[in-house]
Motif scaffolding. Structure first.
Motif, PDB file in Angstrom:
ATOM      1  N   ALA A   1      24.323  19.510   6.288  1.00  0.00           N
ATOM      2  CA  ALA A   1      23.046  19.812   5.635  1.00  0.00           C
ATOM      3  C   ALA A   1      22.833  21.323   5.532  1.00  0.00           C
ATOM      4  O   ALA A   1      22.321  21.824   4.527  1.00  0.00           O
ATOM      5  N   GLU A   2      23.244  22.034   6.555  1.00  0.00           N
ATOM      6  CA  GLU A   2      23.121  23.498   6.543  1.00  0.00           C
ATOM      7  C   GLU A   2      23.976  24.095   5.424  1.00  0.00           C
ATOM      8  O   GLU A   2      23.535  24.998   4.702  1.00  0.00           O
ATOM      9  N   GLU A   3      25.191  23.595   5.268  1.00  0.00           N
ATOM     10  CA  GLU A   3      26.069  24.109   4.205  1.00  0.00           C
ATOM     11  C   GLU A   3      25.491  23.822   2.822  1.00  0.00           C
ATOM     12  O   GLU A   3      25.556  24.662   1.920  1.00  0.00           O
ATOM     13  N   LEU A   4      24.923  22.629   2.654  1.00  0.00           N
ATOM     14  CA  LEU A   4      24.321  22.282   1.369  1.00  0.00           C
ATOM     15  C   LEU A   4      23.093  23.148   1.093  1.00  0.00           C
ATOM     16  O   LEU A   4      22.845  23.553  -0.048  1.00  0.00           O
ATOM     17  N   ALA A   5      22.331  23.447   2.138  1.00  0.00           N
ATOM     18  CA  ALA A   5      21.167  24.324   1.982  1.00  0.00           C
ATOM     19  C   ALA A   5      21.594  25.733   1.582  1.00  0.00           C
ATOM     20  O   ALA A   5      20.976  26.367   0.712  1.00  0.00           O
ATOM     21  N   LEU A   6      22.649  26.230   2.190  1.00  0.00           N
ATOM     22  CA  LEU A   6      23.157  27.559   1.840  1.00  0.00           C
ATOM     23  C   LEU A   6      23.617  27.599   0.385  1.00  0.00           C
ATOM     24  O   LEU A   6      23.431  28.595  -0.314  1.00  0.00           O
ATOM     25  N   LEU A   7      24.185  26.499  -0.073  1.00  0.00           N
ATOM     26  CA  LEU A   7      24.738  26.440  -1.425  1.00  0.00           C
ATOM     27  C   LEU A   7      23.656  26.280  -2.483  1.00  0.00           C
ATOM     28  O   LEU A   7      23.733  26.906  -3.549  1.00  0.00           O
ATOM     29  N   ARG A   8      22.602  25.473  -2.204  1.00  0.00           N
ATOM     30  CA  ARG A   8      21.715  25.051  -3.273  1.00  0.00           C
ATOM     31  C   ARG A   8      20.242  25.428  -3.113  1.00  0.00           C
ATOM     32  O   ARG A   8      19.488  25.348  -4.082  1.00  0.00           O
ATOM     33  N   SER A   9      19.797  25.791  -1.926  1.00  0.00           N
ATOM     34  CA  SER A   9      18.369  26.074  -1.741  1.00  0.00           C
ATOM     35  C   SER A   9      18.072  27.552  -1.966  1.00  0.00           C
ATOM     36  O   SER A   9      18.971  28.394  -1.992  1.00  0.00           O
ATOM     37  N   ARG A  10      16.773  27.862  -2.105  1.00  0.00           N
ATOM     38  CA  ARG A  10      16.379  29.260  -2.321  1.00  0.00           C
ATOM     39  C   ARG A  10      16.539  30.100  -1.059  1.00  0.00           C
ATOM     40  O   ARG A  10      16.928  31.266  -1.134  1.00  0.00           O
ATOM     41  N   SER A  11      16.231  29.528   0.090  1.00  0.00           N
ATOM     42  CA  SER A  11      16.304  30.290   1.334  1.00  0.00           C
ATOM     43  C   SER A  11      16.578  29.356   2.498  1.00  0.00           C
ATOM     44  O   SER A  11      15.726  28.534   2.851  1.00  0.00           O
ATOM     45  N   VAL A  12      17.744  29.495   3.108  1.00  0.00           N
ATOM     46  CA  VAL A  12      18.046  28.676   4.272  1.00  0.00           C
ATOM     47  C   VAL A  12      17.179  29.103   5.449  1.00  0.00           C
ATOM     48  O   VAL A  12      16.883  28.296   6.345  1.00  0.00           O
ATOM     49  N   HIS A  13      16.718  30.351   5.446  1.00  0.00           N
ATOM     50  CA  HIS A  13      15.824  30.812   6.520  1.00  0.00           C
ATOM     51  C   HIS A  13      14.481  30.087   6.443  1.00  0.00           C
ATOM     52  O   HIS A  13      13.884  29.743   7.463  1.00  0.00           O
ATOM     53  N   HIS A  14      14.017  29.849   5.221  1.00  0.00           N
ATOM     54  CA  HIS A  14      12.794  29.071   5.051  1.00  0.00           C
ATOM     55  C   HIS A  14      13.012  27.642   5.549  1.00  0.00           C
ATOM     56  O   HIS A  14      12.107  27.044   6.164  1.00  0.00           O
ATOM     57  N   ALA A  15      14.196  27.088   5.309  1.00  0.00           N
ATOM     58  CA  ALA A  15      14.513  25.743   5.800  1.00  0.00           C
ATOM     59  C   ALA A  15      14.472  25.700   7.323  1.00  0.00           C
ATOM     60  O   ALA A  15      13.983  24.741   7.921  1.00  0.00           O
ATOM     61  N   HIS A  16      14.970  26.750   7.968  1.00  0.00           N
ATOM     62  CA  HIS A  16      14.905  26.816   9.432  1.00  0.00           C
ATOM     63  C   HIS A  16      13.452  26.890   9.897  1.00  0.00           C
ATOM     64  O   HIS A  16      13.082  26.253  10.900  1.00  0.00           O
ATOM     65  N   ASP A  17      12.626  27.661   9.177  1.00  0.00           N
ATOM     66  CA  ASP A  17      11.192  27.697   9.498  1.00  0.00           C
ATOM     67  C   ASP A  17      10.593  26.295   9.407  1.00  0.00           C
ATOM     68  O   ASP A  17       9.771  25.901  10.234  1.00  0.00           O
ATOM     69  N   LEU A  18      11.014  25.559   8.385  1.00  0.00           N
ATOM     70  CA  LEU A  18      10.476  24.222   8.157  1.00  0.00           C
ATOM     71  C   LEU A  18      10.858  23.271   9.291  1.00  0.00           C
ATOM     72  O   LEU A  18      10.051  22.421   9.695  1.00  0.00           O
ATOM     73  N   VAL A  19      12.070  23.396   9.792  1.00  0.00           N
ATOM     74  CA  VAL A  19      12.500  22.563  10.918  1.00  0.00           C
ATOM     75  C   VAL A  19      11.566  22.776  12.108  1.00  0.00           C
ATOM     76  O   VAL A  19      11.062  21.817  12.716  1.00  0.00           O
ATOM     77  N   GLU A  20      11.326  24.044  12.451  1.00  0.00           N
ATOM     78  CA  GLU A  20      10.482  24.366  13.607  1.00  0.00           C
ATOM     79  C   GLU A  20       9.032  23.964  13.367  1.00  0.00           C
ATOM     80  O   GLU A  20       8.372  23.387  14.233  1.00  0.00           O
ATOM     81  N   TRP A  21       8.531  24.250  12.154  1.00  0.00           N
ATOM     82  CA  TRP A  21       7.112  23.995  11.860  1.00  0.00           C
ATOM     83  C   TRP A  21       6.810  22.503  11.846  1.00  0.00           C
ATOM     84  O   TRP A  21       5.788  22.055  12.375  1.00  0.00           O
ATOM     85  N   THR A  22       7.685  21.702  11.255  1.00  0.00           N
ATOM     86  CA  THR A  22       7.437  20.253  11.222  1.00  0.00           C
ATOM     87  C   THR A  22       7.588  19.636  12.606  1.00  0.00           C
ATOM     88  O   THR A  22       6.881  18.676  12.940  1.00  0.00           O
ATOM     89  N   GLY A  23       8.484  20.194  13.432  1.00  0.00           N
ATOM     90  CA  GLY A  23       8.594  19.707  14.800  1.00  0.00           C
ATOM     91  C   GLY A  23       7.293  19.922  15.557  1.00  0.00           C
ATOM     92  O   GLY A  23       6.804  19.031  16.266  1.00  0.00           O
ATOM     93  N   THR A  24       6.715  21.117  15.389  1.00  0.00           N
ATOM     94  CA  THR A  24       5.420  21.410  16.014  1.00  0.00           C
ATOM     95  C   THR A  24       4.331  20.513  15.442  1.00  0.00           C
ATOM     96  O   THR A  24       3.467  20.010  16.171  1.00  0.00           O
ATOM     97  N   ALA A  25       4.364  20.299  14.125  1.00  0.00           N
ATOM     98  CA  ALA A  25       3.351  19.467  13.471  1.00  0.00           C
ATOM     99  C   ALA A  25       3.430  18.023  13.955  1.00  0.00           C
ATOM    100  O   ALA A  25       2.399  17.383  14.211  1.00  0.00           O
ATOM    101  N   PHE A  26       4.632  17.477  14.077  1.00  0.00           N
ATOM    102  CA  PHE A  26       4.767  16.106  14.565  1.00  0.00           C
ATOM    103  C   PHE A  26       4.152  15.969  15.958  1.00  0.00           C
ATOM    104  O   PHE A  26       3.475  14.977  16.255  1.00  0.00           O
TER     105      PHE A  26
END
Length: 309
Positions: free
Chosen positions: A117-142
């Motif tokens: 998933a990380e490799e696909l994010a690096l290839l196709r997403s705007r910012s993998v750093h934003h994706a990492h933020d999302l992992v942490e933020w949704t974990g806190t939100a849950f």
């Protein structure tokens, strides 16, 4: 009573035939599961040797068909001796196992699903750093919402967050569909088919709306209600936070959840981001409130606030 993991080309072709016979909705071989009862009836039919008459045989290469009855007989004997609870098919084989053995110990410990998933994010997403933020933020939100997760569910949420933006280049009307198809049929390992459905649906709901019941009914059929619910919740959180961050890293860690009276939760924006406060974010938060059955508040630190439920 344990699981029998089928590794090898003949097993895969038997599984392909079983998929065709049962009209299975997802043509992904890895981690395809066959119950013991279903396998017994299926293998008995194939072992008769008249494979050309078996429904769905067109889905199997002609070069492989002659081996299917022999494979069926061997698998019948294995099941008689082992009495497995189910059969799980592997798309990997001896070659992949050998390559895995060449990796160093640290690489072998890596989670294959998260790595892919990380490799696909690096290839196709705007910012993998934003994706990492999302992992942490949704974990806190849950945790703030009191939503518990098993170890695998947490992994799936992690992977879904990494994949959340892979469809951004597509036209808005097709982002959900394109993302769902890429994820549902990706060559992931380390995830079963219900988990794969979770990843795909979270992304589809993120783009096409969390109350869109027409999204991929064939994929929804693969996931139990618990995973379907969590996919909707995760997508609703993504819809809130992408509107506020525009996929820019560093913004999400500044958006905090705070407990308010009467069980309400507030999403608090710092004063420096007060310009993001408005009707559209409140509307997205109202969707999250409806799905989670919680009273939510959109607030600015030291400024205005609005209750959305």
């Amino acid at each position: 009573g344990r699981v029998f993991y089928a590794v090898g080309g003949t097993w895969r072709n038997l599984a392909r035939l079983h998929m065709e016979m049962t009209n299975y909705p997802l043509g992904v071989m890895h981690h395809y599961e066959i119950s013991a009862d279903s396998a017994q009836a299926f293998l008995k039919q194939v072992a008769k040797g008249e494979v050309e008459k078996v429904r769905g045989i067109e889905g199997v290469s002609k070069n492989r068909r002659s081996l299917l009855p022999y494979g069926a007989v061997v698998l019948q004997e294995i099941m008689a001796a082992m009495q497995p609870s189910k059969i799980v098919v592997s798309a990997q084989g001896v070659r992949e196992g050998f390559l895995y053995s060449l990796l160093d110990a640290e690489e072998q410990k890596a989670d294959p699903l998260i790595s892919a998933a990380e490799e696909l994010a690096l290839l196709r997403s705007r910012s993998v750093h934003h994706a990492h933020d999302l992992v942490e933020w949704t974990g806190t939100a849950f945790k703030a919402f009191g939503i518990d997760e098993t170890e695998d569910e947490a992994r799936y949420r992690h992977a879904a967050c990494l994949l959340a933006d892979i469809g951004w280049r597509a036209h808005p009307e097709y982002r959900g569909r394109q993302s769902l198809n890429i994820i549902a049929h990706a060559s992931f390992i380390g995830v079963d088919h219900p988990g794969r459905a979770y990843l795909a649906l979270a992304n589809a709901y993120r783009h096409d709306g969390v109350f869109n019941d027409g999204i991929a009914p064939e994929i929804k059929a693969l996931a139990p209600p618990r995973l379907l619910e969590r996919a909707r919740v995760l997508a609703a959180m993504m819809r809130v936070v992408y509107l506020l961050t525009a996929a820019m890293p560093g913004v999400m860690p500044r958006l905090k959840w705070e407990s308010r009276g009467n069980g309400a939760l507030a999403l608090v924006l710092p004063a420096s981001l007060a310009d993001l406060y408005g009707e559209r974010p409140a509307g997205r938060l109202a969707q999250l409130a409806r799905i989670t059955n919680r009273r939510l508040v959109l607030a600015v630190e030291g400024g205005p606030s609005v209750s959305v439920k």
